[in-house]
Motif scaffolding. Structure first.
Motif, short mmCIF file in Angstrom:
data_model
loop_
_atom_site.label_atom_id
_atom_site.label_comp_id
_atom_site.label_asym_id
_atom_site.label_seq_id
_atom_site.Cartn_x
_atom_site.Cartn_y
_atom_site.Cartn_z
N LEU A 192 0.84 -1.21 0.00
CA LEU A 192 0.00 0.00 0.00
C LEU A 192 0.87 1.26 0.00
O LEU A 192 0.60 2.22 -0.74
N VAL A 193 1.92 1.24 0.83
CA VAL A 193 2.83 2.40 0.88
C VAL A 193 3.52 2.59 -0.47
O VAL A 193 3.63 3.71 -0.98
N MET A 196 0.94 3.97 -2.94
CA MET A 196 0.64 5.39 -2.70
C MET A 196 1.81 6.28 -3.11
O MET A 196 1.63 7.31 -3.76
N SER A 197 3.03 5.87 -2.73
CA SER A 197 4.21 6.67 -3.12
C SER A 197 4.40 6.65 -4.63
O SER A 197 4.76 7.66 -5.23
N ASN A 199 1.99 6.27 -6.83
CA ASN A 199 0.95 7.11 -7.41
C ASN A 199 1.31 8.59 -7.28
O ASN A 199 1.11 9.38 -8.22
N PHE A 200 1.85 8.96 -6.12
CA PHE A 200 2.26 10.37 -5.93
C PHE A 200 3.40 10.71 -6.88
O PHE A 200 3.40 11.78 -7.50
#
Length: 479
Positions: A192-193, A196-197, A199-200
């Motif tokens: 998940l991390v 998310m990273s 995606n950012f």
């Protein structure tokens, strides 16, 4: 032969989809492998410890009961019951004394300890006379168990029974499930991390790329000169600066091209007007004055020559742009070409009140491989520029010499010179700068290309004391 149907894989479209597929996908696989490895490692650790503990207990208890082997069967039986009844760990481990026939003699669970064991460890211990281990489901209860059986050998060497330790695997399996869930949660959190990273990060790329793409489309649509706001000091920022520079250059070229077309139209219109006007004057006159006729014909001839030179220049420029310009290289007496050109052009300059001064030089000048027509074209163009832009100085100097770098021709005028900020641009196509003199702005670009094709060099600089100095350097033939 039958047709082979091959499944076509749909391409993954978009940077975000490709990034997620090729980054989050492998990370997820690694996380799953991590969960499996951790669970397997803990399972091996727990199982090996349980097995080692039960094996140690079995051997210790077997050694203890070896002292009772010499008793009668009834005494031995009572000893087993007494030991089993007082077994300290009976809440977690069942201790069983099993006869050679496979029946339970005594159990730490009491008289109703359970049915006779049907697992393979008892028979293996009796047959092999070694400690035997069983891990699996109990056929009688369906419960997962671990059983360790140790043979009890009589003094005569006969196996009179088996000492068996049995424990449930439920607690251990629950611990393993907890470990697996913990590892799975940690793996999921890690994925998940990463997602998310990622995606950012990909969003930080996609947004400027989208802006750059939109600006590039505007430029392609004709909005030359439009700029991208520089927000990043990295490869994206470098790309934006490159596109901004490209946009500026395209805008400048468009302006120069527009000015060139406007200037060319004016340059063409001027001689055509003169030719047309004098032609009509000469044709419409009832009587022709010889002096006026001679004057009119001279103007028509001069303007026709101007038109021819302009058309030739445009054709050469077109060939240069298309890569079709060629050279007819041959050994050439460059001194003869130089002297013929300055002599021919010198008489033309005298008509305009300009003196062409040629520096005498008796130095031996060897033949050089070049295209004589193209070299004469370069000389004439440079002399013409000197007359147009520096003719007010009334003098033009020309010289031919030889140095270590080859043959050098220098032509200098005594005009106002070239503004310093325009010097790097004077050989660019369409560039005319601040000069108001006639011309298309492509002559020097063509001359520079001709010199490069010869392996030579054409340079312009402001001379000391005023005026412009043009240096034409031509390499000699290789020895």
């Amino acid at each position: 032969m039958g047709r082979v149907n091959r499944k076509k894989h749909k391409p993954i479209k978009g940077l975000r989809a490709r990034w997620m597929t090729h980054t989050v996908g492998p990370v997820s696989i690694l996380a799953a492998a991590f969960v499996l490895v951790v669970t397997a490692a803990f399972a091996a650790y727990y199982y090996s410890n349980m097995q080692a503990d039960l094996t140690h207990r079995a051997r210790t208890t077997t050694e203890f009961f070896a002292n009772y082997i010499g008793q009668s069967y009834n005494e031995y039986y009572q000893s087993c019951i007494s030991y089993a009844r007082n077994y300290e760990d009976k809440n977690t481990i069942e201790l069983q004394f099993i006869s050679a026939s496979g029946r339970i003699v005594a159990s730490s669970y009491g008289q109703w300890g359970g049915s006779d064991p049907a697992t393979s460890d008892v028979a293996d211990a009796i047959s092999t006379r070694q400690v035997s281990v069983f891990v699996g489901r109990d056929p009688a209860t369906g419960e997962r168990i671990m059983a360790v059986s140790s043979p009890m050998i009589y003094t005569s060497g006969e196996v009179i029974g088996v000492l068996r330790h049995v424990t449930s695997m439920q607690v251990v399996d629950q611990q393993l499930v907890l470990v697996a869930l913990t590892a799975l949660g940690a793996g999921f959190l890690f994925v998940l991390v990463v997602a998310m990273s990622s995606n950012f990060y990909i969003r930080s790329i996609l947004e400027p790329v989208a802006e750059i793409t939109a600006t590039a489309k505007r430029i392609a649509g004709g909005s030359y000169g439009v700029q991208i706001k520089a927000k990043y000091d990295d490869e994206i920022g470098e790309l934006a600066e490159t596109i901004n520079d490209m946009s500026n250059k395209i805008n400048q070229n468009e302006k120069l091209q527009g000015e060139f077309i406007s200037s060319l139209s004016h340059e063409l219109r001027t001689p055509l007007t003169a030719i047309s006007g004098w032609s009509e004057t000469l044709l419409s006159a009832d009587t022709l004055d010889p002096e006026e006729t001679r004057r009119g014909m001279a103007i028509i001839q001069r303007e026709s020559r101007r038109l021819t030179e302009m058309v030739t220049e445009l054709l050469d420029f077109t060939r240069m742009e298309d890569g079709r310009m060629t050279l007819n290289v041959e050994p050439t007496d460059i001194r003869a070409e130089f002297e013929d050109t300055v002599y021919m052009y010198g008489s033309r300059l005298r008509q305009e009140g300009i003196t062409l001064r040629v520096q005498e030089n008796d130095e031996q000048i060897p033949e050089v491989p070049c295209d004589p027509k193209r070299m004469r074209q370069v000389l004439l163009n440079v002399l013409d520029n000197a007359a147009k832009h520096g003719g007010e100085g009334k003098y033009i100097d020309a010289s031919l010499s030889r140095d270590a770098g080859g043959i050098v021709i220098r032509i200098r005028d005594y005009g106002p010179g070239i503004p310093e900020d325009e010097l790097p641009l004077v050989k660019k196509k369409f560039f005319k700068g601040s000069s108001k003199a006639r011309g298309s702005g492509i002559g020097l670009a063509v001359c520079d290309e001709i010199m490069e094709m010869h392996g030579g060099q054409l340079t312009l600089e402001n001379a000391e004391g005023g005026g412009t100095l043009v240096t034409i350097r031509l390499p000699e033939a290789e020895q």
